[in-house]
Design a protein around this motif. Structure first.
Motif, PDB file in Angstrom:
ATOM      1  N   GLU A  96       0.827  -1.215   0.000  1.00  0.00           N
ATOM      2  CA  GLU A  96       0.000   0.000   0.000  1.00  0.00           C
ATOM      3  C   GLU A  96       0.857   1.259   0.000  1.00  0.00           C
ATOM      4  N   THR A  97       2.151   1.149   0.397  1.00  0.00           N
ATOM      5  CA  THR A  97       2.996   2.354   0.461  1.00  0.00           C
ATOM      6  C   THR A  97       3.747   2.567  -0.855  1.00  0.00           C
ATOM      7  N   VAL A  98       4.709   1.688  -1.147  1.00  0.00           N
ATOM      8  CA  VAL A  98       5.493   1.747  -2.386  1.00  0.00           C
ATOM      9  C   VAL A  98       5.776   0.307  -2.797  1.00  0.00           C
TER      10      VAL A  98
ATOM     11  N   GLY B 151      22.276  -1.291  -4.797  1.00  0.00           N
ATOM     12  CA  GLY B 151      23.472  -0.491  -4.556  1.00  0.00           C
ATOM     13  C   GLY B 151      23.366   0.155  -3.190  1.00  0.00           C
ATOM     14  N   ARG B 152      22.823  -0.615  -2.241  1.00  0.00           N
ATOM     15  CA  ARG B 152      22.542  -0.059  -0.916  1.00  0.00           C
ATOM     16  C   ARG B 152      23.681  -0.360   0.041  1.00  0.00           C
ATOM     17  N   PRO B 153      24.116   0.640   0.851  1.00  0.00           N
ATOM     18  CA  PRO B 153      25.179   0.363   1.816  1.00  0.00           C
ATOM     19  C   PRO B 153      24.743  -0.718   2.801  1.00  0.00           C
TER      20      PRO B 153
ATOM     21  N   PHE C 184      25.310  -1.120   5.820  1.00  0.00           N
ATOM     22  CA  PHE C 184      25.003  -0.715   7.197  1.00  0.00           C
ATOM     23  C   PHE C 184      23.560  -0.249   7.330  1.00  0.00           C
ATOM     24  N   ASN C 185      22.827  -0.193   6.230  1.00  0.00           N
ATOM     25  CA  ASN C 185      21.440   0.284   6.266  1.00  0.00           C
ATOM     26  C   ASN C 185      20.472  -0.910   6.273  1.00  0.00           C
ATOM     27  N   PRO C 186      19.894  -1.242   7.448  1.00  0.00           N
ATOM     28  CA  PRO C 186      19.097  -2.472   7.574  1.00  0.00           C
ATOM     29  C   PRO C 186      17.776  -2.408   6.820  1.00  0.00           C
TER      30      PRO C 186
ATOM     31  N   LEU D 136      11.439  -6.098   7.455  1.00  0.00           N
ATOM     32  CA  LEU D 136      11.010  -7.477   7.265  1.00  0.00           C
ATOM     33  C   LEU D 136       9.486  -7.518   7.240  1.00  0.00           C
ATOM     34  N   HIS D 137       8.931  -8.136   6.212  1.00  0.00           N
ATOM     35  CA  HIS D 137       7.486  -8.134   6.008  1.00  0.00           C
ATOM     36  C   HIS D 137       6.891  -9.477   6.384  1.00  0.00           C
ATOM     37  N   VAL D 138       5.798  -9.423   7.122  1.00  0.00           N
ATOM     38  CA  VAL D 138       5.077 -10.624   7.561  1.00  0.00           C
ATOM     39  C   VAL D 138       3.583 -10.356   7.374  1.00  0.00           C
TER      40      VAL D 138
ATOM     41  N   ALA E   4       9.962  -4.535  11.585  1.00  0.00           N
ATOM     42  CA  ALA E   4       8.965  -5.449  11.021  1.00  0.00           C
ATOM     43  C   ALA E   4       7.694  -4.700  10.665  1.00  0.00           C
ATOM     44  N   ARG E   5       7.076  -5.153   9.565  1.00  0.00           N
ATOM     45  CA  ARG E   5       5.789  -4.564   9.224  1.00  0.00           C
ATOM     46  C   ARG E   5       4.913  -5.572   8.498  1.00  0.00           C
ATOM     47  N   ALA E   6       3.596  -5.418   8.695  1.00  0.00           N
ATOM     48  CA  ALA E   6       2.612  -6.241   8.003  1.00  0.00           C
ATOM     49  C   ALA E   6       1.879  -5.342   7.018  1.00  0.00           C
TER      50      ALA E   6
ATOM     51  N   GLU F 158       6.451   5.776   1.992  1.00  0.00           N
ATOM     52  CA  GLU F 158       6.840   4.622   2.794  1.00  0.00           C
ATOM     53  C   GLU F 158       6.166   4.622   4.169  1.00  0.00           C
ATOM     54  N   SER F 159       6.264   3.459   4.821  1.00  0.00           N
ATOM     55  CA  SER F 159       5.683   3.293   6.148  1.00  0.00           C
ATOM     56  C   SER F 159       6.365   4.203   7.170  1.00  0.00           C
ATOM     57  N   THR F 160       5.637   4.503   8.230  1.00  0.00           N
ATOM     58  CA  THR F 160       6.184   5.179   9.396  1.00  0.00           C
ATOM     59  C   THR F 160       7.061   4.180  10.146  1.00  0.00           C
TER      60      THR F 160
ATOM     61  N   LEU G  22      11.338   7.270  13.940  1.00  0.00           N
ATOM     62  CA  LEU G  22      12.572   7.269  13.145  1.00  0.00           C
ATOM     63  C   LEU G  22      12.333   7.769  11.730  1.00  0.00           C
ATOM     64  N   ARG G  23      11.125   7.545  11.217  1.00  0.00           N
ATOM     65  CA  ARG G  23      10.811   8.027   9.862  1.00  0.00           C
ATOM     66  C   ARG G  23       9.320   8.311   9.809  1.00  0.00           C
ATOM     67  N   PRO G  24       8.920   9.563   9.514  1.00  0.00           N
ATOM     68  CA  PRO G  24       7.484   9.816   9.328  1.00  0.00           C
ATOM     69  C   PRO G  24       7.016   9.098   8.063  1.00  0.00           C
TER      70      PRO G  24
ATOM     71  N   PRO H  10      19.600   4.118  10.667  1.00  0.00           N
ATOM     72  CA  PRO H  10      20.772   4.182   9.795  1.00  0.00           C
ATOM     73  C   PRO H  10      20.411   4.550   8.355  1.00  0.00           C
ATOM     74  N   GLY H  11      19.145   4.372   7.981  1.00  0.00           N
ATOM     75  CA  GLY H  11      18.756   4.679   6.611  1.00  0.00           C
ATOM     76  C   GLY H  11      18.436   6.137   6.378  1.00  0.00           C
ATOM     77  N   SER H  12      18.409   6.925   7.454  1.00  0.00           N
ATOM     78  CA  SER H  12      18.005   8.314   7.302  1.00  0.00           C
ATOM     79  C   SER H  12      19.146   9.167   6.783  1.00  0.00           C
TER      80      SER H  12
HETATM   81  O1  TXA Z   1       6.806   1.334   3.172  1.00  0.00           O
HETATM   82  C1  TXA Z   1       7.885   0.774   3.394  1.00  0.00           C
HETATM   83  O2  TXA Z   1       8.355   0.691   4.527  1.00  0.00           O
HETATM   84  C2  TXA Z   1       8.607   0.141   2.184  1.00  0.00           C
HETATM   85  C3  TXA Z   1       7.741  -0.990   1.657  1.00  0.00           C
HETATM   86  C4  TXA Z   1       8.410  -1.755   0.546  1.00  0.00           C
HETATM   87  O3  TXA Z   1       7.350  -1.838   2.703  1.00  0.00           O
HETATM   88  N1  TXA Z   1       9.919  -0.308   2.567  1.00  0.00           N
HETATM   89  C5  TXA Z   1      10.921   0.563   2.844  1.00  0.00           C
HETATM   90  O4  TXA Z   1      12.122  -0.041   3.161  1.00  0.00           O
HETATM   91  O5  TXA Z   1      10.795   1.771   2.825  1.00  0.00           O
HETATM   92  P1  TXA Z   1      13.515   0.744   3.153  1.00  0.00           P
HETATM   93  O6  TXA Z   1      14.536  -0.329   3.280  1.00  0.00           O
HETATM   94  O7  TXA Z   1      13.613   1.617   1.964  1.00  0.00           O
HETATM   95  O8  TXA Z   1      13.505   1.541   4.489  1.00  0.00           O
HETATM   96  C6  TXA Z   1      13.804   0.913   5.719  1.00  0.00           C
HETATM   97  C7  TXA Z   1      13.979   1.929   6.825  1.00  0.00           C
HETATM   98  C8  TXA Z   1      15.330   2.559   6.746  1.00  0.00           C
HETATM   99  O9  TXA Z   1      15.245   3.927   7.122  1.00  0.00           O
HETATM  100  C9  TXA Z   1      16.122   1.761   7.763  1.00  0.00           C
HETATM  101  O10 TXA Z   1      17.221   2.438   8.273  1.00  0.00           O
HETATM  102  C10 TXA Z   1      15.071   1.498   8.823  1.00  0.00           C
HETATM  103  O11 TXA Z   1      13.899   1.259   8.082  1.00  0.00           O
HETATM  104  N2  TXA Z   1      15.405   0.307   9.616  1.00  0.00           N
HETATM  105  C11 TXA Z   1      15.388  -0.977   9.227  1.00  0.00           C
HETATM  106  N3  TXA Z   1      15.790  -1.801  10.229  1.00  0.00           N
HETATM  107  C12 TXA Z   1      16.051  -0.998  11.284  1.00  0.00           C
HETATM  108  C13 TXA Z   1      16.498  -1.235  12.617  1.00  0.00           C
HETATM  109  N4  TXA Z   1      16.751  -2.453  13.068  1.00  0.00           N
HETATM  110  N5  TXA Z   1      16.655  -0.168  13.429  1.00  0.00           N
HETATM  111  C14 TXA Z   1      16.391   1.082  12.978  1.00  0.00           C
HETATM  112  N6  TXA Z   1      15.959   1.379  11.724  1.00  0.00           N
HETATM  113  C15 TXA Z   1      15.802   0.349  10.886  1.00  0.00           C
END
Ligand code: TXA
Ligand code: MG
Length: 320
Positions: free
Chosen positions: A31-33, A54-56, A58-60, A63-65, A118-120, A178-180, A192-194, A222-224
């Motif tokens: 529903e997000t992207v 091409g993602r570093p 260190f950026n986790p 996980l989808h369930v 984690a997100r559903a 993307e998800s909050t 951590l992310r709006p 770490p992804g911010s």
């Molecule tokens: O809407 C979404 O969340 C989309 C769809 C595909 O579900 N996914 C998404 O994933 O945006 P990504 O990888 O682009 O963003 C993941 C975010 C990053 O900011 C990352 O740093 C953070 O989640 N993240 C992941 N695991 C983390 C952890 N253990 N601790 C802190 N932040 C984490």
């Protein structure tokens, strides 16, 4: 190999699940992207995700369930985590929680942290795919690292073709952002992310929420990274007048300032949900070399506006 964009029929979903269980990558709608999915229990599949984007490392990854029942064996849920999951799942909320030592998850997926995100997702195609695969699926947004997130199957095909077994087409993503991401590992929840669930809704359920500004969030999320979601053209926020050969993303019923080469509306009625759903697709449409830059009218900092402004600020940040 050109991977097919295939309509997300039951048949295609079964095929996609099989490819995922073989450590291959599949793009799918949420529903997000659109997500770039791989088996979260497989180091090989997860390594492929990092390479494809091409993602570093260190950026986790998220996980989808399908729901809470499938998330509980992966992470430790306390009362507020369970409350948040029951209230907002399936939906655009990601919870950062302590990882269970027997989770079976690839350590690479959470970049070696002792927490997981984690997100559903509530999109019916994502739900069916997760159930058919029977494994947690690691899925970042299906774009090259640092670029604009995809809200249509064609966006995915344009950027990531070679590395994918299949792109499941479920039409445009209804939320569009993307998800909050909410960290529940401390005493106070931390935003951590709006994203697709507004801060106001979370605060109503969970009470006070910490909202670290700008770089303060960086060590915890770490992804911010400051520059992210970036089109090729420079982006200018809170625009109130035109510059030569600039295009405009307009918002609200007020007449836009004159002189722009082209004007597209995020939402003409000033509807933030509509603006969120349009944002990434319109950024892609305006990102053309005949223009000098993309200007954006002011967007209110409330509800989904917070997530829209977060993405716009990152897209406008200096590129490294
Ligand atoms: O809407 C979404 O969340 C989309 C769809 C595909 O579900 N996914 C998404 O994933 O945006 P990504 O990888 O682009 O963003 C993941 C975010 C990053 O900011 C990352 O740093 C953070 O989640 N993240 C992941 N695991 C983390 C952890 N253990 N601790 C802190 N932040 C984490
Ligand atoms: Mg992303």
């Amino acid at each position: 190999m050109e991977p097919g964009i295939v309509p997300a029929s039951d048949n295609a979903i079964t095929r996609a699940a099989r490819r995922l269980r073989d450590d291959e990558l599949v793009a799918f709608p949420t529903e997000t992207v659109y997500g770039l999915g791989g088996d979260a229990t497989s180091d090989r599949a997860v390594a492929r995700i990092f390479a494809a984007k091409g993602r570093p490392r260190f950026n986790p990854l998220i996980l989808h369930v399908p729901g809470l029942a499938e998330a509980e064996p992966l992470a430790v849920f306390d009362e507020s985590a369970r409350l948040a999951a029951r209230h907002f799942w399936p939906g655009p909320l990601t919870l950062v929680l302590p990882r269970r030592s027997d989770s079976g998850l690839s350590l690479l997926a959470s970049a070696g942290l002792d927490t997981i995100a984690a997100r559903a997702p509530r999109h019916p195609v994502a739900q069916s795919l997760l159930r058919a695969t029977g494994r947690p699926i690691a899925a970042p947004s299906a774009n090259r690292s640092g670029r604009v997130s995809p809200t249509m199957a064609a966006h995915v095909a344009a950027e990531l073709s070679e590395s994918l077994a299949l792109i499941l087409d479920g039409g445009p993503c209804p939320v569009g952002l993307e998800s909050t991401v909410l960290d529940l590992t401390g005493t106070v929840p931390v935003l951590l992310r709006p994203g697709g669930v507004a801060l106001e809704e979370l605060a109503e359920l969970l009470g006070a929420i910490e909202t670290p500004r700008g770089d303060a969030a960086a060590p915890r999320a770490p992804g911010s990274l400051p520059s992210h979601y970036a089109p090729d053209l420079p982006l200018r926020l809170d625009a109130r007048e035109a510059r030569p050969c600039e295009v405009l993303l307009a918002f609200g019923p007020e007449a836009p300032p004159p002189g722009f080469a082209e004007v597209l509306w995020l939402s003409q009625t000033g509807d933030l949900a509509e603006a969120a759903a349009n944002l990434f697709a319109l950024l892609r449409r305006l990102d053309r070399p005949e223009f000098t830059g993309i200007a954006v009218m002011p967007i209110p900092e409330r509800g989904l506006g917070r997530a829209i402004n977060d993405r716009l600020r990152r897209a406008a940040a200096p590129r490294s």
